[in-house]
Design an enzyme around this catalytic site. Structure first.
Site, PDB file in Angstrom:
ATOM      1  N   TYR A  27      48.170  16.940 -11.897  1.00 49.46           N
ATOM      2  CA  TYR A  27      49.075  16.639 -13.021  1.00 49.46           C
ATOM      3  C   TYR A  27      50.347  15.964 -12.518  1.00 49.46           C
ATOM      4  O   TYR A  27      50.765  14.928 -13.042  1.00 49.46           O
ATOM      5  CB  TYR A  27      49.419  17.936 -13.763  1.00 49.46           C
ATOM      6  CG  TYR A  27      50.529  17.770 -14.778  1.00 49.46           C
ATOM      7  CD1 TYR A  27      50.297  17.114 -15.983  1.00 49.46           C
ATOM      8  CD2 TYR A  27      51.799  18.269 -14.527  1.00 49.46           C
ATOM      9  CE1 TYR A  27      51.317  16.955 -16.910  1.00 49.46           C
ATOM     10  CE2 TYR A  27      52.819  18.125 -15.453  1.00 49.46           C
ATOM     11  CZ  TYR A  27      52.572  17.465 -16.639  1.00 49.46           C
ATOM     12  OH  TYR A  27      53.591  17.306 -17.562  1.00 49.46           O
ATOM     13  N   SER A  39      57.725  14.111 -17.740  1.00 50.37           N
ATOM     14  CA  SER A  39      57.993  15.541 -17.672  1.00 50.37           C
ATOM     15  C   SER A  39      59.006  15.736 -16.563  1.00 50.37           C
ATOM     16  O   SER A  39      59.169  14.856 -15.703  1.00 50.37           O
ATOM     17  CB  SER A  39      56.700  16.291 -17.326  1.00 50.37           C
ATOM     18  OG  SER A  39      56.952  17.619 -16.935  1.00 50.37           O
TER      19      SER A  39
END
Length: 271
Positions: A145, A132
């Site tokens: 995360y 990401s």
């Protein structure tokens, strides 16, 4: 010989779009997910369903053995399975934090361990790790995360150099804002962990922002799937592909701006 690809997290979003795209490109594709019933929609596109739970070693070993028994090889592994567990670092229970790392990092790493021996012996193969832009930048309440995605970036860099002498490529995909279930899950977990108490006001402000402009402008999953297809069909793929809404400008800003400037931008977003 047809190339064989395994795509994890294929039940929806980026994984489903990637499985379909690779099947159309002529790959024998196994779409893997914990819930096999959600893979039925891919059968019409020629994708073979594969039961896989990346938190279970037995499940991962069984899945890889099945593919090798049926197809004889694995040429491409797309590590896409993952999710975002949000909430203030102070508030997220440690068992949930451990599960976040287990799914996003250790499950990915174990799948790599299982497929690399065959690739190494053949002298070819491609491992695609979907991280990401959150593997390079952070957002408030995404500490666990981001920890998992930063770790995947580092793991991928080490792995790329280790496997290069054996003809195996390692590619990192860094999506920006993508229209998937990810945002809803992340904000639900944020509100569950920190929707009350000291962080409540800023958590709800972030949830509103994620459900507003970000959701409206997010790219479709196929934008990422196209980048993955380019990577696995290239003779010499790039090491990283930043793709989707705000990925490239955000990563450019991270390289240029000092930490305090990035902190100020994020603070203003939650004001």
């Amino acid at each position: 010989m047809d190339r064989v690809a395994v795509v994890t997290g294929a039940s929806s979003g980026i994984g489903a779009a990637t499985a379909r795209r690779l099947a159309r490109a002529g790959f024998t594709v196994y779409g893997a997910a914990r819930r096999v019933d959600r893979l039925e929609q891919l059968a019409a596109d020629g994708v073979r369903p594969l039961a896989l739970d990346v938190t279970s070693d037995d499940s991962m070993v069984t899945a890889v053995d099945q593919v090798l028994a049926e197809a004889g090889r694995i040429d491409v592994l797309v590590n896409n399975a993952g999710y975002g567990n949000y909430g203030a670092v102070e508030d997220v229970p440690m068992d949930e934090a451990r599960r976040q790392i287990e799914v996003n990092l250790f499950g990915l790493a174990r799948m790599i361990q299982l497929v690399v021996p065959g690739m190494r012996v053949r002298g070819s193969g491609t491992i695609v790790n979907v991280t990401s832009m959150g593997g390079k930048i952070t957002t408030p309440f995404g500490g666990w995360y981001h920890a998992s995605k930063f770790a995947v970036e580092g793991l991928s860099d080490a792995l790329r150099v280790e496997l290069a002498p054996f003809g195996v490529d390692v590619v990192v995909i860094e999506p920006g804002g993508i229209a998937t279930e990810w945002g809803g899950i992340a904000m639900d977990t944020a509100k569950a962990a920190s929707g009350r108490g000291a962080y409540a006001e800023r958590v709800h402000a972030m949830a509103e922002a994620m459900g507003g402009a970000v959701a409206r402008f997010s790219s479709k999953p196929d934008v990422v799937a196209r980048a993955i297809e380019r990577a696995v069909t290239a003779t010499r793929p790039r090491t990283r592909y930043a793709i989707g809404f705000m990925a490239k400008p955000t990563l450019l800003a991270r390289r240029i701006l000092p930490d305090r400037a990035m902190d100020w931008i994020q603070t203003r977003m939650l004001a």
